[in-house]
Design a protein around this motif. Structure first.
Motif, PDB file in Angstrom:
ATOM      1  N   THR A 135       0.850  -1.179   0.000  1.00 51.82           N
ATOM      2  CA  THR A 135       0.000   0.000   0.000  1.00 51.82           C
ATOM      3  C   THR A 135       0.890   1.234   0.000  1.00 51.82           C
ATOM      4  O   THR A 135       1.732   1.404   0.885  1.00 51.82           O
ATOM      5  N   VAL A 136       0.722   2.073  -1.018  1.00 53.22           N
ATOM      6  CA  VAL A 136       1.470   3.313  -1.128  1.00 53.22           C
ATOM      7  C   VAL A 136       0.576   4.421  -0.589  1.00 53.22           C
ATOM      8  O   VAL A 136      -0.523   4.645  -1.095  1.00 53.22           O
ATOM      9  N   GLY A 137       1.043   5.080   0.464  1.00 53.18           N
ATOM     10  CA  GLY A 137       0.317   6.198   1.054  1.00 53.18           C
ATOM     11  C   GLY A 137       1.082   7.487   0.819  1.00 53.18           C
ATOM     12  O   GLY A 137       2.115   7.498   0.151  1.00 53.18           O
ATOM     13  N   LYS A 138       0.576   8.587   1.395  1.00 56.07           N
ATOM     14  CA  LYS A 138       1.223   9.884   1.199  1.00 56.07           C
ATOM     15  C   LYS A 138       2.646   9.897   1.753  1.00 56.07           C
ATOM     16  O   LYS A 138       3.543  10.416   1.117  1.00 56.07           O
ATOM     17  N   GLU A 139       2.831   9.354   2.931  1.00 58.53           N
ATOM     18  CA  GLU A 139       4.149   9.438   3.565  1.00 58.53           C
ATOM     19  C   GLU A 139       4.674   8.089   4.026  1.00 58.53           C
ATOM     20  O   GLU A 139       5.670   8.038   4.752  1.00 58.53           O
ATOM     21  N   GLN A 140       4.006   7.010   3.636  1.00 55.77           N
ATOM     22  CA  GLN A 140       4.485   5.707   4.071  1.00 55.77           C
ATOM     23  C   GLN A 140       4.084   4.614   3.091  1.00 55.77           C
ATOM     24  O   GLN A 140       3.189   4.791   2.266  1.00 55.77           O
ATOM     25  N   LEU A 141       4.782   3.484   3.203  1.00 52.76           N
ATOM     26  CA  LEU A 141       4.468   2.274   2.455  1.00 52.76           C
ATOM     27  C   LEU A 141       4.140   1.197   3.475  1.00 52.76           C
ATOM     28  O   LEU A 141       4.771   1.135   4.533  1.00 52.76           O
ATOM     29  N   THR A 142       3.171   0.348   3.157  1.00 59.10           N
ATOM     30  CA  THR A 142       2.832  -0.764   4.044  1.00 59.10           C
ATOM     31  C   THR A 142       2.848  -2.045   3.230  1.00 59.10           C
ATOM     32  O   THR A 142       2.234  -2.117   2.155  1.00 59.10           O
ATOM     33  N   PHE A 143       3.561  -3.044   3.738  1.00 65.53           N
ATOM     34  CA  PHE A 143       3.617  -4.353   3.082  1.00 65.53           C
ATOM     35  C   PHE A 143       3.012  -5.399   4.008  1.00 65.53           C
ATOM     36  O   PHE A 143       3.342  -5.459   5.191  1.00 65.53           O
ATOM     37  N   VAL A 144       2.125  -6.229   3.448  1.00 62.57           N
ATOM     38  CA  VAL A 144       1.553  -7.368   4.159  1.00 62.57           C
ATOM     39  C   VAL A 144       1.675  -8.573   3.240  1.00 62.57           C
ATOM     40  O   VAL A 144       1.259  -8.511   2.073  1.00 62.57           O
ATOM     41  N   GLY A 145       2.285  -9.639   3.752  1.00 65.86           N
ATOM     42  CA  GLY A 145       2.456 -10.831   2.928  1.00 65.86           C
ATOM     43  C   GLY A 145       2.717 -12.063   3.763  1.00 65.86           C
ATOM     44  O   GLY A 145       3.187 -11.976   4.902  1.00 65.86           O
ATOM     45  N   ASN A 146       2.374 -13.207   3.193  1.00 66.66           N
ATOM     46  CA  ASN A 146       2.561 -14.501   3.849  1.00 66.66           C
ATOM     47  C   ASN A 146       3.300 -15.432   2.909  1.00 66.66           C
ATOM     48  O   ASN A 146       3.168 -15.328   1.692  1.00 66.66           O
ATOM     49  N   PHE A 147       4.063 -16.359   3.494  1.00 69.68           N
ATOM     50  CA  PHE A 147       4.680 -17.418   2.707  1.00 69.68           C
ATOM     51  C   PHE A 147       4.974 -18.593   3.620  1.00 69.68           C
ATOM     52  O   PHE A 147       4.939 -18.465   4.851  1.00 69.68           O
TER      53      PHE A 147
END
Length: 182
Positions: A135-147
């Protein structure tokens, strides 16, 4: 203190290759894993994961201190560090790779991503593709993932006596919130 040193080393690595890089980083990323068997479920959480994304090159680096995983049961934590991960010998697990999709990091939105690279765990390096949502936001990036990780792939041996209590494959979940390094 160690976390700051690790982040500094990762940043130096990226800066050496890209002087005008746009770096997003976290020191408080979360990685957890879960093992389910009919006899026992095992879970652990690490809230001190260091990670960085270079948006100029789409390179990604993650470093996990193995001793920072915490379990509901202190005996499990001791066995994890001493018997399975051998945390004194292999203190960190790492992933270094590159996001395969072309992402416009200036445009807010949610993107399906896959990072191809090398996962090193218990001293064993393996090529992996880690998939998730960025997720690209105004001042941050958020990554969510599973493996999933097969223990045998990383030469993590499970004694026959407890084999029925530990799954052969663990589900690993990641949640990282990155802020831009200025």
């Amino acid at each position: 203190m160690k976390t700051r040193l690790v982040i500094s080393l990762i940043i130096i690595h990226f800066i050496a290759f890209q002087a005008k890089a746009q770096l997003f980083m976290t020191q408080g990323g979360e990685t957890s894993f879960f093992s389910e068997t009919p006899l026992e479920n095992i879970s652990a959480l690490n809230k001190q994961v260091a990670a960085i994304i270079n948006t100029s090159t789409s390179e990604v680096a993650v470093r996990i201190q193995n001793v920072a995983f915490h379990f509901p049961n202190k005996l499990m934590e001791e066995h994890f560090n001493e018997n399975y991960m051998e945390s004194e010998k292999y203190p960190n697990s790492t992933f270094k790779g590159k996001i395969q999709e072309v992402i416009d990091f200036k445009k807010e939105g949610v993107y399906d991503v896959s990072a191809k690279g090398i996962l090193e765990m218990h001293g064993v390096k393996q090529e992996r593709v880690i998939k998730g949502k960025l997720t690209v936001g105004k001042e941050q990036l958020t990554f969510v993932g599973n493996f999933d990780v097969k223990l045998a792939d990383h030469k993590i041996e499970i004694p026959t006596l407890v084999m029925a209590k530990i799954a052969e494959s663990l589900t690993v979940k990641n949640h990282f919130v990155f802020t831009q390094k200025k």
